[in-house]
Design an enzyme around this catalytic site. Sequence first.
Site, PDB file in Angstrom:
ATOM      1  N   GLU A  79      -8.744   1.670  12.039  1.00 34.80           N
ATOM      2  CA  GLU A  79      -7.368   1.340  12.880  1.00 34.80           C
ATOM      3  C   GLU A  79      -8.113   1.744  13.816  1.00 34.80           C
ATOM      4  O   GLU A  79      -6.912   1.602  15.332  1.00 34.80           O
ATOM      5  CB  GLU A  79      -5.848   1.999  12.778  1.00 34.80           C
ATOM      6  CG  GLU A  79      -5.412   1.216  11.205  1.00 34.80           C
ATOM      7  CD  GLU A  79      -3.739   1.820  11.051  1.00 34.80           C
ATOM      8  OE1 GLU A  79      -3.214   0.084  11.257  1.00 34.80           O
ATOM      9  OE2 GLU A  79      -3.424   2.536  10.888  1.00 34.80           O
ATOM     10  N   ASN A 103      -7.083  11.748  15.952  1.00 33.40           N
ATOM     11  CA  ASN A 103      -7.915  11.048  14.842  1.00 33.40           C
ATOM     12  C   ASN A 103      -9.588  10.047  15.009  1.00 33.40           C
ATOM     13  O   ASN A 103     -10.294  11.131  14.358  1.00 33.40           O
ATOM     14  CB  ASN A 103      -7.660   9.565  14.489  1.00 33.40           C
ATOM     15  CG  ASN A 103      -6.192   9.586  13.899  1.00 33.40           C
ATOM     16  OD1 ASN A 103      -5.277  10.823  13.914  1.00 33.40           O
ATOM     17  ND2 ASN A 103      -5.368   8.602  13.241  1.00 33.40           N
ATOM     18  N   ASN A 106      -8.100  18.498  11.417  1.00 27.87           N
ATOM     19  CA  ASN A 106      -7.164  18.001  12.374  1.00 27.87           C
ATOM     20  C   ASN A 106      -7.417  19.682  13.494  1.00 27.87           C
ATOM     21  O   ASN A 106      -8.201  19.496  14.134  1.00 27.87           O
ATOM     22  CB  ASN A 106      -5.304  17.651  12.088  1.00 27.87           C
ATOM     23  CG  ASN A 106      -5.195  16.574  11.581  1.00 27.87           C
ATOM     24  OD1 ASN A 106      -5.705  16.192  11.595  1.00 27.87           O
ATOM     25  ND2 ASN A 106      -4.118  15.817  11.592  1.00 27.87           N
ATOM     26  N   LYS A 143       2.812   8.235  20.367  1.00 22.74           N
ATOM     27  CA  LYS A 143       2.437   8.248  18.848  1.00 22.74           C
ATOM     28  C   LYS A 143       0.697   8.149  19.233  1.00 22.74           C
ATOM     29  O   LYS A 143       0.203   8.492  18.648  1.00 22.74           O
ATOM     30  CB  LYS A 143       3.164   7.414  17.887  1.00 22.74           C
ATOM     31  CG  LYS A 143       2.500   7.846  16.531  1.00 22.74           C
ATOM     32  CD  LYS A 143       3.222   7.695  15.150  1.00 22.74           C
ATOM     33  CE  LYS A 143       3.017   8.209  13.768  1.00 22.74           C
ATOM     34  NZ  LYS A 143       2.879   7.481  12.583  1.00 22.74           N
ATOM     35  N   ASN A 146      -4.342  19.047   7.818  1.00 20.03           N
ATOM     36  CA  ASN A 146      -4.476  17.473   7.076  1.00 20.03           C
ATOM     37  C   ASN A 146      -5.806  17.428   7.701  1.00 20.03           C
ATOM     38  O   ASN A 146      -5.925  17.051   8.395  1.00 20.03           O
ATOM     39  CB  ASN A 146      -2.811  17.051   8.411  1.00 20.03           C
ATOM     40  CG  ASN A 146      -2.010  17.611   7.158  1.00 20.03           C
ATOM     41  OD1 ASN A 146      -1.977  18.478   7.288  1.00 20.03           O
ATOM     42  ND2 ASN A 146      -0.900  16.631   8.239  1.00 20.03           N
ATOM     43  N   GLY A 205       1.032  -1.402   0.378  1.00 22.87           N
ATOM     44  CA  GLY A 205      -0.625  -0.075  -0.149  1.00 22.87           C
ATOM     45  C   GLY A 205       0.682   1.051  -0.130  1.00 22.87           C
ATOM     46  O   GLY A 205       1.884   1.423  -0.739  1.00 22.87           O
ATOM     47  N   ALA A 233       2.027   9.499   3.212  1.00 24.35           N
ATOM     48  CA  ALA A 233       2.853   8.375   1.495  1.00 24.35           C
ATOM     49  C   ALA A 233       0.726   8.735   1.317  1.00 24.35           C
ATOM     50  O   ALA A 233      -0.101   8.068   2.128  1.00 24.35           O
ATOM     51  CB  ALA A 233       3.307   7.657   1.760  1.00 24.35           C
ATOM     52  N   ASN A 273       0.928   1.530  13.175  1.00 21.66           N
ATOM     53  CA  ASN A 273       0.119   2.463  13.679  1.00 21.66           C
ATOM     54  C   ASN A 273      -0.417   1.609  15.136  1.00 21.66           C
ATOM     55  O   ASN A 273      -0.904   1.253  14.645  1.00 21.66           O
ATOM     56  CB  ASN A 273      -0.542   3.166  13.266  1.00 21.66           C
ATOM     57  CG  ASN A 273       0.031   5.111  13.036  1.00 21.66           C
ATOM     58  OD1 ASN A 273       1.457   4.973  13.784  1.00 21.66           O
ATOM     59  ND2 ASN A 273      -0.419   5.574  11.818  1.00 21.66           N
ATOM     60  N   ASN A 292      -2.642   9.650  18.310  1.00 19.62           N
ATOM     61  CA  ASN A 292      -3.392   9.627  17.060  1.00 19.62           C
ATOM     62  C   ASN A 292      -4.539   9.464  17.901  1.00 19.62           C
ATOM     63  O   ASN A 292      -5.857   9.492  17.604  1.00 19.62           O
ATOM     64  CB  ASN A 292      -3.412   7.925  16.978  1.00 19.62           C
ATOM     65  CG  ASN A 292      -2.222   8.386  15.631  1.00 19.62           C
ATOM     66  OD1 ASN A 292      -2.275   8.873  15.320  1.00 19.62           O
ATOM     67  ND2 ASN A 292      -1.043   7.297  15.799  1.00 19.62           N
TER      68      ASN A 292
END
Length: 310
Positions: A275, A199, A209, A191, A260, A19, A135, A109, A195
């Site tokens: 996720e 998120n 965000n 992290k 973002n 991916g 990416a 993640n 998140n």
Amino acid sequence: MANRPPPLIGTHCLILGAGSVGRLWGALLPDQTVTLVPRAGRQETRCRYRFQPLSGPARSVDLPWASAVADLSDTDLVLVTTKAQDTPDAITSLLTRLPRSVPLVLFQNGLGSQQTVLERAPEHPILAASTAEGAHRTETDTLVHAGAGDTWVGALNEAGRGVLPEVVTYLQASGLDTHPETNIEARLWQKLVINAGINPFTAILDCPNGDILDHRFFRQRIDGLCNELAALMRHEGLPTGTAGELRHRIETVARATARNTSSMRADIRNHRQTEIDFINGFVARRCEALNLAARVNRELTNRVKRLGKL
Ligand SMILES: NC(=O)c1ccc[n+]([C@@H]2O[C@H](COP(=O)([O-])OP(=O)(O)OC[C@H]3O[C@@H](n4cnc5c(N)ncnc54)[C@H](OP(=O)(O)O)[C@@H]3O)[C@@H](O)[C@H]2O)c1
């Protein structure tokens, strides 16, 4: 017959999960060293895509797919770049074909999937990577390197510690900023905090965000969320701050990345599984198992899962 010594890392690398992250590393690692592992049933022998680097013109990438019957005994490294929920199954089908000396580097993640891999592949050197590279893939099959950031790699078991320098040296040949990390668990938790605090709000409120910060839904829950995270991290013996410090960190990142779209919001918009089970869901499960408060993380997990079903 004497056992063959494990091959030098950096000549036969497999990327499991072709991916966004997998194709980014595939495009940048040295030529002729990478083979992509397809989902079961894929018939093509080559994976061709356009690669748009951070600057300069796009170029073509042409990498081999490993066939279902290929001999993988000379593999010296596997980069695992599937989503967290796909990782245990993806790994399991590959493990039977790999020598046990082959290191696995987990790019997922969140937390929870790494533990499952450690249980399923106890003899392999296992490492985790926490990357701030960004990416994504476009509809025209172009892989866009959208943002640069550091990648930290560290060992999750003793065997992983032994191969860490060699793995990092190979990954650095990509030109991406990659560093060894002695406490990768702490970095994965840091992290996770960011998140978990950004998120789900962006997914539920369907906004970029920065827009969560002034929203009542966020302001009513962020202190509760940070209290739950801080209590859990204290219990796990992790270097943490107060709930107020966690909130400050979350809000600083939300401001710095204000325009973002988080991966969770993008997943909901594209009708893909999120996720969440490995971010707020992981926190909620862990807190509940320890009899710690989990109300906000559980509520956010349930709400995001309901969104995914709409
Ligand atoms: N994208 C980023 O900028 C970024 C940055 C930091 C961290 N991450 C993390 O990196 C991980 C990967 O993210 P991503 O954005 O690269 O996800 P992605 O674009 O969805 O890529 C995952 C790939 O895994 C493949 N896959 C799933 N199950 C498989 C199996 N059993 N065998 C072989 N391949 C399988 C998928 O195949 P299909 O294409 O057929 O579905 C897909 O190509 C996630 O945990 C993410 O949170 C991503």
